[in-house]
Design an enzyme around this catalytic site. Sequence first.
Site, PDB file in Angstrom:
ATOM      1  CB  CYS A 122      -0.939  -0.006   1.203  1.00  0.00           C
ATOM      2  SG  CYS A 122      -2.022  -1.457   1.264  1.00  0.00           S
ATOM      3  CG  HIS A 260      -3.119   3.164   2.620  1.00  0.00           C
ATOM      4  ND1 HIS A 260      -3.657   2.837   1.394  1.00  0.00           N
ATOM      5  CD2 HIS A 260      -3.192   2.035   3.384  1.00  0.00           C
ATOM      6  CE1 HIS A 260      -4.034   1.575   1.419  1.00  0.00           C
ATOM      7  NE2 HIS A 260      -3.765   1.062   2.612  1.00  0.00           N
ATOM      8  CG  ASN A 291      -6.670  -0.901   1.607  1.00  0.00           C
ATOM      9  OD1 ASN A 291      -5.972  -0.572   0.658  1.00  0.00           O
ATOM     10  ND2 ASN A 291      -6.160  -1.331   2.751  1.00  0.00           N
TER      11      ASN A 291
END
Length: 340
Positions: A122, A260, A291
Site C-alpha cells: 500500500c 492511505h 482499500n
Amino acid sequence: MTDIAEITGINKIGLLSLGAYRPERVVTNDEICERIESSDEWIYTRTGIKTRRFAADEETAQTLAIEAGRKAIANALLTGAEIDAVIVATSTHYLQTPASAPAVATALGAQGVPAFDLSAGCAGFGYAVGVAGDMIRGGSASKVLVIGSEKLSPALDMTDRGNCFIFGDGAGAVVVGETAEQGIGPTVWGSDGSQSNAIRQDIDWMDFAAAPDPEGPRPYLRIEGTSVFRWAAFEMGKVGQRAMEAAKVGPEQIDVFVPHQANTRINELLAKNLHLRADAVIANDIEHTGNTSAASVPLAMETLLSTGAAKPGDLALLIGYGAGLSYAAQVVRMPPVPFE
C-alpha cells in the site's frame, strides 16, 4: 584519466496531472454480508467503508493501469511519446515475469522507455513518486508516468470475516515533471521486516502449484488487523511529521491530508496526532472505494479535486503504508483538476 560525464537534472518538480480509473461494478456491504455473518453498520462503523469497486473478469491490474495512465497523460496535455519512463506500483500483477510496466508503456505510446514494476504494498505509490522524483533530479528522465494499480478482489477469501470487506480494485496515475515552483518534497520512506507477516499472502505460488488438493490452501490475502492498526495509528504520525520537517513546512501550512485509505479511524487518529489545522481537508475516499492498496492515494486525490474539496496548488501531505511493513510520505502540491 578519462572523466565520465557528469549528469545534472531538474530540481523543481511536481505532479503535472492526475488520472483515475474505477471499475464499473459497485459492491455494497450488504452484498459482502451475503457470505459472512456481519452487517453494513458493523463494517462501516469499524472501517468507514460503505462500497467498493470490483473489476470485471477480463480486467487486470495491467489493463486498469493503462486506463489510468492514459487519462494522466491526456490531462497533462502530453502524448505517450513525451513520457520518458513508466513506473507501475502494484502487488497484483498476475505474472512474476514479465513485469506489467513495459506492456503498459507500449500500450500508451511510450515505446522504448525504461519501464518497471515496483512492489511495496500500500506504500507503493509513495515509493514510485519518490523514485520518479530521484530519476528526474538525477537527470535520467524529465517526465515520468507513475501508476498505482491493483486488482485485489481475486485475492480475497470472501468467507474471511476479518478482511473480505476491506479491499477494492482501481488505478490512479500521475505524471511527474518540471514545475515553476517546488511541488514534491523529499520522500520519507522505510520498512519494518520484523512485521512482514502482518499483511501477507496465505501460501506461496510454488506451494500452491504443488498442492494436490484443489480444496486446500489458496494464495489469499490475510491481515493481522489489530497489529496493523496499532502500527499505522501510532507510527505513521511520526512519519508524516518527518515528511513535513524534510519539506520545511509546518502542520499549520498543510491544506490537504491524503493518507492511505485503509481505515477511517486510523486516518482520524493520524490527523489529530499531526496537529493539522481544523479546516484541513482529510481524504475519505475509502467510504466508496475501499482499500485499493497502491492505488488508494492517487484515487483519493482525484476525488478531492473532482469534487472541489481540494484545489490545484494546495499543499498536501501524502502518507502510504502497508505490507512489508512499508511506508512512504511526501509533501506535494496538488495537481490540476483532471478533465479526463
